[in-house]
Design an enzyme around this catalytic site. Structure first.
Site, PDB file in Angstrom:
ATOM      1  N   ASP A  30     -22.667  13.173  13.511  1.00  8.64           N
ATOM      2  CA  ASP A  30     -22.407  12.533  14.810  1.00  8.64           C
ATOM      3  C   ASP A  30     -23.763  12.223  15.444  1.00  8.64           C
ATOM      4  O   ASP A  30     -24.610  13.115  15.582  1.00  8.64           O
ATOM      5  CB  ASP A  30     -21.597  13.490  15.703  1.00  8.64           C
ATOM      6  CG  ASP A  30     -21.148  12.833  17.003  1.00  8.64           C
ATOM      7  OD1 ASP A  30     -20.009  13.080  17.395  1.00  8.64           O
ATOM      8  OD2 ASP A  30     -21.941  12.094  17.623  1.00  8.64           O
ATOM      9  N   TYR A  35     -25.056   5.357  22.286  1.00  6.80           N
ATOM     10  CA  TYR A  35     -25.443   4.082  22.914  1.00  6.80           C
ATOM     11  C   TYR A  35     -26.835   4.206  23.542  1.00  6.80           C
ATOM     12  O   TYR A  35     -27.644   3.274  23.492  1.00  6.80           O
ATOM     13  CB  TYR A  35     -24.439   3.675  24.005  1.00  6.80           C
ATOM     14  CG  TYR A  35     -23.059   3.264  23.525  1.00  6.80           C
ATOM     15  CD1 TYR A  35     -22.698   3.334  22.189  1.00  6.80           C
ATOM     16  CD2 TYR A  35     -22.108   2.792  24.433  1.00  6.80           C
ATOM     17  CE1 TYR A  35     -21.429   2.965  21.776  1.00  6.80           C
ATOM     18  CE2 TYR A  35     -20.840   2.413  24.030  1.00  6.80           C
ATOM     19  CZ  TYR A  35     -20.496   2.509  22.698  1.00  6.80           C
ATOM     20  OH  TYR A  35     -19.246   2.144  22.300  1.00  6.80           O
ATOM     21  N   ARG A  67     -28.810  14.352  30.915  1.00  9.96           N
ATOM     22  CA  ARG A  67     -27.877  15.493  30.878  1.00  9.96           C
ATOM     23  C   ARG A  67     -28.528  16.733  31.493  1.00  9.96           C
ATOM     24  O   ARG A  67     -27.876  17.503  32.188  1.00  9.96           O
ATOM     25  CB  ARG A  67     -27.415  15.771  29.438  1.00  9.96           C
ATOM     26  CG  ARG A  67     -26.532  14.638  28.908  1.00  9.96           C
ATOM     27  CD  ARG A  67     -25.958  14.916  27.534  1.00  9.96           C
ATOM     28  NE  ARG A  67     -25.583  13.642  26.900  1.00  9.96           N
ATOM     29  CZ  ARG A  67     -24.872  13.509  25.811  1.00  9.96           C
ATOM     30  NH1 ARG A  67     -24.423  14.578  25.185  1.00  9.96           N
ATOM     31  NH2 ARG A  67     -24.600  12.310  25.308  1.00  9.96           N
ATOM     32  N   ASP A 122     -20.089   6.140  15.928  1.00  7.63           N
ATOM     33  CA  ASP A 122     -21.232   7.043  15.719  1.00  7.63           C
ATOM     34  C   ASP A 122     -20.926   8.281  14.879  1.00  7.63           C
ATOM     35  O   ASP A 122     -21.718   9.204  14.848  1.00  7.63           O
ATOM     36  CB  ASP A 122     -21.862   7.440  17.068  1.00  7.63           C
ATOM     37  CG  ASP A 122     -21.219   8.660  17.703  1.00  7.63           C
ATOM     38  OD1 ASP A 122     -20.000   8.830  17.557  1.00  7.63           O
ATOM     39  OD2 ASP A 122     -21.956   9.442  18.330  1.00  7.63           O
ATOM     40  N   GLU A 123     -19.759   8.288  14.239  1.00  7.54           N
ATOM     41  CA  GLU A 123     -19.431   9.478  13.437  1.00  7.54           C
ATOM     42  C   GLU A 123     -19.015   9.082  12.020  1.00  7.54           C
ATOM     43  O   GLU A 123     -18.385   8.054  11.825  1.00  7.54           O
ATOM     44  CB  GLU A 123     -18.253  10.225  14.072  1.00  7.54           C
ATOM     45  CG  GLU A 123     -18.620  10.865  15.371  1.00  7.54           C
ATOM     46  CD  GLU A 123     -17.449  11.572  16.020  1.00  7.54           C
ATOM     47  OE1 GLU A 123     -16.667  12.208  15.301  1.00  7.54           O
ATOM     48  OE2 GLU A 123     -17.335  11.471  17.239  1.00  7.54           O
TER      49      GLU A 123
HETATM   50  N1  DCP Z   1     -18.014   6.109  24.154  1.00  8.08           N
HETATM   51  C1  DCP Z   1     -17.386   5.263  25.057  1.00  8.08           C
HETATM   52  N2  DCP Z   1     -16.299   5.687  25.764  1.00  8.08           N
HETATM   53  C2  DCP Z   1     -15.833   6.942  25.602  1.00  8.08           C
HETATM   54  C3  DCP Z   1     -16.452   7.814  24.678  1.00  8.08           C
HETATM   55  C4  DCP Z   1     -17.553   7.359  23.972  1.00  8.08           C
HETATM   56  O1  DCP Z   1     -17.816   4.122  25.215  1.00  8.08           O
HETATM   57  N3  DCP Z   1     -14.777   7.344  26.295  1.00  8.08           N
HETATM   58  C5  DCP Z   1     -19.179   5.623  23.407  1.00  8.08           C
HETATM   59  C6  DCP Z   1     -20.486   5.990  24.042  1.00  8.08           C
HETATM   60  C7  DCP Z   1     -21.099   6.990  23.134  1.00  8.08           C
HETATM   61  C8  DCP Z   1     -20.443   6.738  21.801  1.00  8.08           C
HETATM   62  O2  DCP Z   1     -19.167   6.180  22.102  1.00  8.08           O
HETATM   63  O3  DCP Z   1     -22.504   6.828  23.051  1.00  8.08           O
HETATM   64  C9  DCP Z   1     -20.297   7.964  20.943  1.00  8.08           C
HETATM   65  O4  DCP Z   1     -19.513   8.967  21.599  1.00  8.08           O
HETATM   66  P1  DCP Z   1     -19.855  10.497  21.530  1.00  8.08           P
HETATM   67  O5  DCP Z   1     -18.702  11.207  22.107  1.00  8.08           O
HETATM   68  O6  DCP Z   1     -20.310  10.874  20.176  1.00  8.08           O
HETATM   69  O7  DCP Z   1     -21.029  10.678  22.574  1.00  8.08           O
HETATM   70  P2  DCP Z   1     -22.568  10.433  22.406  1.00  8.08           P
HETATM   71  O8  DCP Z   1     -22.949  10.078  21.021  1.00  8.08           O
HETATM   72  O9  DCP Z   1     -22.994   9.461  23.441  1.00  8.08           O
HETATM   73  O10 DCP Z   1     -23.174  11.828  22.812  1.00  8.08           O
HETATM   74  P3  DCP Z   1     -23.266  13.171  21.947  1.00  8.08           P
HETATM   75  O11 DCP Z   1     -24.732  13.452  21.808  1.00  8.08           O
HETATM   76  O12 DCP Z   1     -22.603  14.189  22.797  1.00  8.08           O
HETATM   77  O13 DCP Z   1     -22.570  12.943  20.634  1.00  8.08           O
HETATM   78 MG    MG Z   2     -22.385  11.200  19.366  1.00 13.41          MG
HETATM   79 MG    MG Z   3     -19.110  10.844  18.446  1.00 17.33          MG
END
Ligand code: DCP
Ligand code: MG
Ligand code: MG
Length: 527
Positions: A30, A35, A67, A122-123
């Site tokens: 992940d 973004y 964060r 992203d996963e």
């Molecule tokens: N995303 C989105 N709307 C959501 C959830 C996620 O647009 N309700 C998008 C933004 C994130 C991306 O999907 O960047 C990936 O989601 P993640 O939950 O993996 O979150 P992040 O990668 O941003 O953070 P982390 O470091 O916690 O994985």
């Molecule tokens: Mg992520």
């Molecule tokens: Mg993710």
């Protein structure tokens, strides 16, 4: 009445041992603050500063600097700025760059194993079981963190297999960082559910391996049922109605009650998940069956406005189609109409198209590309008129364009003036002289399949077949395909064109066709 925790553990680890063996090694990757990382890669001056990515009035994600200052994912912009007035906001509504990076990540991971399943942008799950060395001379040390809070160690050999998996995961993550400049978290476990869950225990830019004897404690460490991937809001609501709001309650719920509320399949599946049992395979992600985009807006009422919106949308989608490399033969338009009673209705129409740029990227301003775009615009406006009666007043609040019916192809030197350039034959290293029937085609190196233990190989083959669309009785087999035409292309053509080709084939057998521009010759493989 609830059983005591100790009894629970004994019962469930026995259940887990018997139904979910530890033979597989699954890596879950992940990307950290996805973004936000893409934006920082595109604009390095953002690095080190608190950054939020906005969509509408939400901060959909933020980097780890933000964060640390109290900003959370999915906060409103207002609250995020209250928490962190110095927050820089980047617009994340155009997903193009995120999609592109996602493809690059997928390709890197595919160089480690053909079994890569994409989950969102992203996963990815990667099954690396076939990479594990059986009976190694030296025992491997786990790379990264280990999730293990039990005194028991499983004796089936899974600890060594997972240790090797952790080294592979480390290599993958180093590769992603070195080649793409992106950091990620890794989870390593013997099934997909546990790999995903354990990967979140150390963030960002770290990895964690779960030892099999600790799978129940990992599941129990989850605060809410919703934290179990697979339990979405709809299922959660139904469980709440039954008074099931903790992992323990789901584990001990009576199956008949669960079945009544959710149906047998889901009931069984989610109860298994609550024990950390997940026998699902990593499903190789196929290329999308359609490529498109939609745009919603305040009501528009004139054809001129529709044309303008469609033109922007078409540019965006054509760029994606070009990047994909395959040639579509169907174009669909979706329109959301706003009725006088103010409820909306979506309607779609689609038609067959001849697609091909011949000159490369549609982003190039070559005359061929402009001509093609104009033709597609005419087609789209015709479709629009099939949905909307322009003689009476109307309002539209969404337009969507989608290409589908892809033939596997690239644009390698198409013969001049030949329709082959629209449906060229890709020379795949996997294709033998005698093409395999569609149900047996592999999208990866078959030698990898041969390396797998027979039972796993069989399961993988079955799984791959399940991913393919179920056989269409109208679809031709390769033996139906006219001589000299690529069966891959032929199978993807609309029924009418296939019939026309077959009719030509029959006529050709009876008489020599002198006409040079008959349909069949367009689909002949370049020799
Ligand atoms: N995303 C989105 N709307 C959501 C959830 C996620 O647009 N309700 C998008 C933004 C994130 C991306 O999907 O960047 C990936 O989601 P993640 O939950 O993996 O979150 P992040 O990668 O941003 O953070 P982390 O470091 O916690 O994985
Ligand atoms: Mg992520
Ligand atoms: Mg993710």
């Amino acid at each position: 009445m609830e059983e005591e925790d100790g009894d629970h553990d004994f019962l469930f680890s026995a259940a887990a041992q018997s139904t979910d063996r530890h033979e597989r090694v699954i890596v879950h990757i992940d990307i950290d603050c996805y973004y936000a990382q893409v934006e920082m890669i595109l604009n390095p001056s953002l690095r080190g500063k608190p950054l939020g990515i906005k969509q509408k009035n939400l901060v959909v994600t933020c980097n780890y600097e933000a964060r640390a200052l109290g900003v959370e994912k999915l906060m409103t912009i207002k609250s995020a700025l209250e928490k962190c007035p110095s927050l820089i906001l980047a617009n994340g509504e155009d997903l193009k760059n995120y999609r592109e990076m996602s493809e690059k990540i997928y390709k890197v991971l595919q160089s480690y194993s053909p079994f890569v399943e994409k989950l969102g942008l992203d996963e990815n799950f990667v099954d690396v079981t076939h990479k594990i060395v059986k009976s190694p001379e030296v025992q491997h040390v786990i790379s990264g963190h280990t999730f293990h809070d039990s005194e028991d160690i499983c004796t089936c050999g899974c600890t060594e297999r997972l240790a090797q998996g952790s080294l592979i995961a480390q290599k993958m993550r180093d590769h992603l960082r070195d080649e793409l400049g992106i950091t990620s978290c890794g989870g390593i476990a013997f099934n997909k559910l546990l790999a995903k869950l354990v990967g979140t225990t150390h963030k960002p830019n770290q990895q964690t391996t779960l030892l099999s004897t600790s799978s129940l404690s990992l599941i129990k460490s989850l605060k809410h049922l919703r934290n179990i991937p697979g339990i979405g809001s709809a299922i959660n609501r139904k469980l709440e109605v039954l008074g099931i709001n903790t992992i323990e309650k789901l584990q001990s719920a009576e199956m008949c009650k669960l079945t009544e509320a959710l149906g047998g399949k889901t009931a069984n599946q989610i109860q298994q998940l609550s024990f950390g049992i997940d026998n699902s395979h990593v499903k190789i992600t196929d290329r999308p069956k359609s490529i498109g985009a939609e745009d919603g807006f305040i009501p528009i009422r004139s054809e001129g406005e529709v044309r303008k919106k469609l033109s922007c949308l078409l540019n965006r989608v054509l760029e994606l189609v070009e990047k994909d490399g395959r040639k579509p033969c169907q174009l669909k338009l979706t329109v959301r109409k706003l009725h006088p009673s103010s409820h909306s209705v979506r309607e779609s129409r689609q038609t067959t198209i001849e697609y091909g740029t011949g000159t490369g990227s549609s982003t190039q301003q070559g005359p061929g590309d402009e001509k093609q775009k104009m033709k597609l615009m005419t087609t789209l406006m015709n479709l629009f008129e099939r949905i909307i009666d322009c003689d009476v007043s109307w309002q539209v609040t969404l337009l969507g364009i989608s290409f589908s019916g892809f033939s596997s192809g690239n644009s390698e030197s198409p013969a001049k003036n030949s329709i082959n350039k629209y449906f060229p034959v890709k020379k795949s290293p996997l294709r033998s002289e005698e093409p395999l029937p569609p149900s047996k085609r592999c999208r990866f190196d078959e030698s990898v399949l041969q390396e797998l233990p027979p039972d796993i190989r069989q399961e993988v083959l079955e799984d791959m077949q399940n991913q393919l669309p179920s056989p269409d009785p109208q679809k031709p087999t390769d033996s139906d395909c006219p001589k000299g035409v690529d069966p891959l292309v032929f199978c993807e053509l609309p029924v009418e064109i296939r019939e026309e080709l077959l009719a030509e084939e029959r006529t050709k057998k009876q008489t020599t066709i002198k006409k040079s521009n008959n349909l069949l010759q367009y689909f002949r493989k370049a020799s």
